[in-house]
Design an enzyme around this catalytic site. Sequence first.
Site, short mmCIF file in Angstrom:
data_model
loop_
_atom_site.label_atom_id
_atom_site.label_comp_id
_atom_site.label_asym_id
_atom_site.label_seq_id
_atom_site.Cartn_x
_atom_site.Cartn_y
_atom_site.Cartn_z
N TYR A 181 0.87 -1.19 0.00
CA TYR A 181 0.00 0.00 0.00
C TYR A 181 0.90 1.23 0.00
O TYR A 181 1.91 1.27 -0.70
CB TYR A 181 -0.97 -0.07 1.19
CG TYR A 181 -2.18 0.80 1.01
CD1 TYR A 181 -2.96 0.68 -0.15
CD2 TYR A 181 -2.54 1.74 1.95
CE1 TYR A 181 -4.07 1.50 -0.34
CE2 TYR A 181 -3.64 2.56 1.77
CZ TYR A 181 -4.40 2.43 0.62
OH TYR A 181 -5.49 3.24 0.43
N LYS B 218 -20.06 -20.99 -10.58
CA LYS B 218 -19.32 -20.73 -11.82
C LYS B 218 -17.90 -20.29 -11.50
O LYS B 218 -16.94 -20.72 -12.16
CB LYS B 218 -20.05 -19.63 -12.60
CG LYS B 218 -19.79 -19.63 -14.08
CD LYS B 218 -20.36 -20.88 -14.71
CE LYS B 218 -20.18 -20.89 -16.21
NZ LYS B 218 -21.20 -20.11 -16.91
N GLU C 224 -24.08 -14.39 -17.53
CA GLU C 224 -24.71 -15.63 -17.09
C GLU C 224 -26.16 -15.37 -16.70
O GLU C 224 -26.49 -14.33 -16.09
CB GLU C 224 -23.96 -16.18 -15.87
CG GLU C 224 -24.33 -17.58 -15.48
CD GLU C 224 -23.69 -18.61 -16.39
OE1 GLU C 224 -24.15 -19.77 -16.37
OE2 GLU C 224 -22.74 -18.29 -17.10
#
Length: 415
Positions: free
Chosen positions: A39, A94, A136
């Site tokens: 960071y 998925k 989808e």
Amino acid sequence: MSDNIRQAALDYHAQPIPGKTTIALTKPTETQYDLSLAYTPGVAEPVKEIANHPDKAYQYTNKGNLVAVITNGTAVLGLGNTGSLASKPVMEGKAALFKRFADIDVFDIEIDCDDAMDLVDTIARIAPTFGGINLEDIKAPECFIVEAELKKRLTIPVMHDDQHGTAIVVAAALLNALELQNKKLSDVKMVCLGAGAAGIATMRLLLKLGAVKENIYLVDREGIVHTDRPDITAQKKEFANTTSKRTLADAMHDANVFIGVSGPKLLAGELVKTMAKNPIVFALSNPVPEIMPEDALRVRDDIIVATGRSDYPNQVNNALCFPYIFRGALDVLATCINDEMMLAAVYAIQALAKEPVTDEVLAAYGLSKGLSFGPDYLLPKPVDSRLKERVSSAVSKAAIISGVAGKAFLVDEVA
């Protein structure tokens, strides 16, 4: 579904922690020095590099191996419009398949939006995060609009799996079934029951492979899609046939091939009896097919049958395709998924089914032998690890040859 399986499925998703996916770190974050690189202040350096050279996002972030699986929940499995939130278990599933089979990372994104163009705008705005987008469970005809508009706007691979994943695997299975039945795609009379995303995309792909439009009968809830019907969408008009036939029964008479992407128990055994010699029936409604395999085999002993179920031979499963389409596309920074890449996937899957089945696959299915190319083995099994190399590399090579690879890759560089 039995009560035992229902409870097992619920327990599977709930325990030991809810859901099927998580996020893992790829860099050390143990020390102050690690954190200063991960960071501030160190992270500013890749930010400046990407601001000046956007392609460096692939070098310094996870973009190149990150796919968004996106839905609005309007056509979930065979359950219909469940809404976006209830679709999340499917999208997580998925994501799990992408990771398991192709080592692709996924964020599943469920969007509350029924308007096609609003959905396009939302997806386009978040697209910079991703190397590819898998659409989808979006209902037709909106799914066609969403995919087409995103392809116009974006320069990363976009694919609606319900359309093209289904089409690719059906096509591979059908080419093998036709070979076994000694028929040619250009000659067969074909019936497609179901005129939604999967049906339309499958017929489009079969035309590219050599099917003849005049030999295709597309059937929806109102019967055969024909040129005298005024009530059909633009997508259905592509397959409107000039014919006096009107019903599914009319279409099935002397048909060589039936492809069902519709709903449970819609094909009667009596209609299968009327098909031509050596017919092919792909009853792909899931979990309950248009006709159960045992019912089709009861009325015809010369038939080849496939379903979408894993407990019968010849499961037509999109998992044979979509992870590797994206793997191949991401590996060469493809700007889209085009016809050449999809056809390459068809031929790679088709060819692999003809090779000897590995011990790895037999062990996964608790078999010592018994799987070889034939009427009960048209497609490779999803656990066949050769799919990743064969299909992905075929897709990558097709992307390079067709000119959509993101930089100057050579075909010889692809495994």
